[in-house]
Design an enzyme around this catalytic site. Structure first.
Site, PDB file in Angstrom:
ATOM      1  N   CYS A  25      -0.316   2.307   4.704  1.00  0.00           N
ATOM      2  CA  CYS A  25      -0.878   2.705   3.408  1.00  0.00           C
ATOM      3  C   CYS A  25      -0.915   1.445   2.539  1.00  0.00           C
ATOM      4  CB  CYS A  25      -0.103   3.855   2.769  1.00  0.00           C
ATOM      5  SG  CYS A  25       1.549   3.452   2.168  1.00  0.00           S
ATOM      6  N   ARG A  43       3.336   7.155   1.054  1.00  0.00           N
ATOM      7  CA  ARG A  43       2.668   7.857   2.148  1.00  0.00           C
ATOM      8  C   ARG A  43       3.104   7.394   3.526  1.00  0.00           C
ATOM      9  NH1 ARG A  43      -3.376   6.892   0.271  1.00  0.00           N
ATOM     10  NH2 ARG A  43      -2.388   4.936  -0.338  1.00  0.00           N
ATOM     11  N   ASP A  98      -3.396   8.600  -2.737  1.00  0.00           N
ATOM     12  CA  ASP A  98      -2.137   7.961  -3.103  1.00  0.00           C
ATOM     13  C   ASP A  98      -1.491   8.711  -4.273  1.00  0.00           C
ATOM     14  OD1 ASP A  98      -0.019   6.256  -3.535  1.00  0.00           O
ATOM     15  OD2 ASP A  98      -1.256   4.446  -3.698  1.00  0.00           O
TER      16      ASP A  98
END
Length: 172
Positions: A37, A43, A145
């Site tokens: 990520c 994440r 996100d």
């Protein structure tokens, strides 16, 4: 003499190829997975923890890194809270910067957004063929996100990642 594709015997089987027949072959192909990520604190460490819980018993190693990692930082407190509420944990995580060497080292690279795939391809064009969205099996679902957002955003992202992990776990 032409080289034979090792998977061709499965496809040529008169009863067709069953998913369970290919699973051991795919598991042999993917022995280590990298999840990517941006910051490597929300994440990718969450997806890493989920994949480890599903794949470690099968001998598949999983790690994570970030395109613009917050190196050495622990997992985001809200991301870790949501992970723990669902029975997972990743208390020792530290953000790691993605490197070209990592992209060469791993057999499968899973990302959260198309932009991550583009950045990986710029960094190591040879990694493109083994780089996919975590949400590939959900119609190439991107996972937004949640950084600096409220807990419901983290919960939503967790659910998307859990679906992606479930699908990948069935394919590997």
């Amino acid at each position: 003499m032409l080289e034979r594709n090792p998977l061709s015997s499965f496809a040529a089987h008169p009863r067709g190829c069953k998913k369970t027949t290919l699973q051991p072959v795919l598991a042999l192909m993917f022995k280590n997975i990298l999840v990517v990520c941006v910051g490597n604190i929300c994440r990718s460490p969450t997806a890493e923890a989920l994949l480890v819980s599903r794949l470690a018993p099968r001998g598949i190693a999983v790690a994570s890194a970030g395109i613009h990692a917050l190196e050495g930082k622990p997992m985001d407190a809200t991301a870790l809270e949501v992970l723990r509420e669902h029975g997972g944990d990743h208390p020792d995580h530290q953000g790691r910067q993605l490197t070209r060497e990592m992209l060469r080292q791993y057999d499968l690279i899973l990302t959260m957004e198309q932009g991550h795939i583009q950045r990986i391809t710029q960094l190591a064009p040879e990694a493109r063929g083994k780089t996919f969205l975590l949400g590939k099996w959900q119609g190439n679902q991107e996972i937004p996100d949640p950084y600096r957002q409220q807990k419901p955003a983290f919960e939503h992202v967790y659910q998307l990642m859990a679906q992606g992990v479930e699908s990948w776990s069935q394919k590997l």
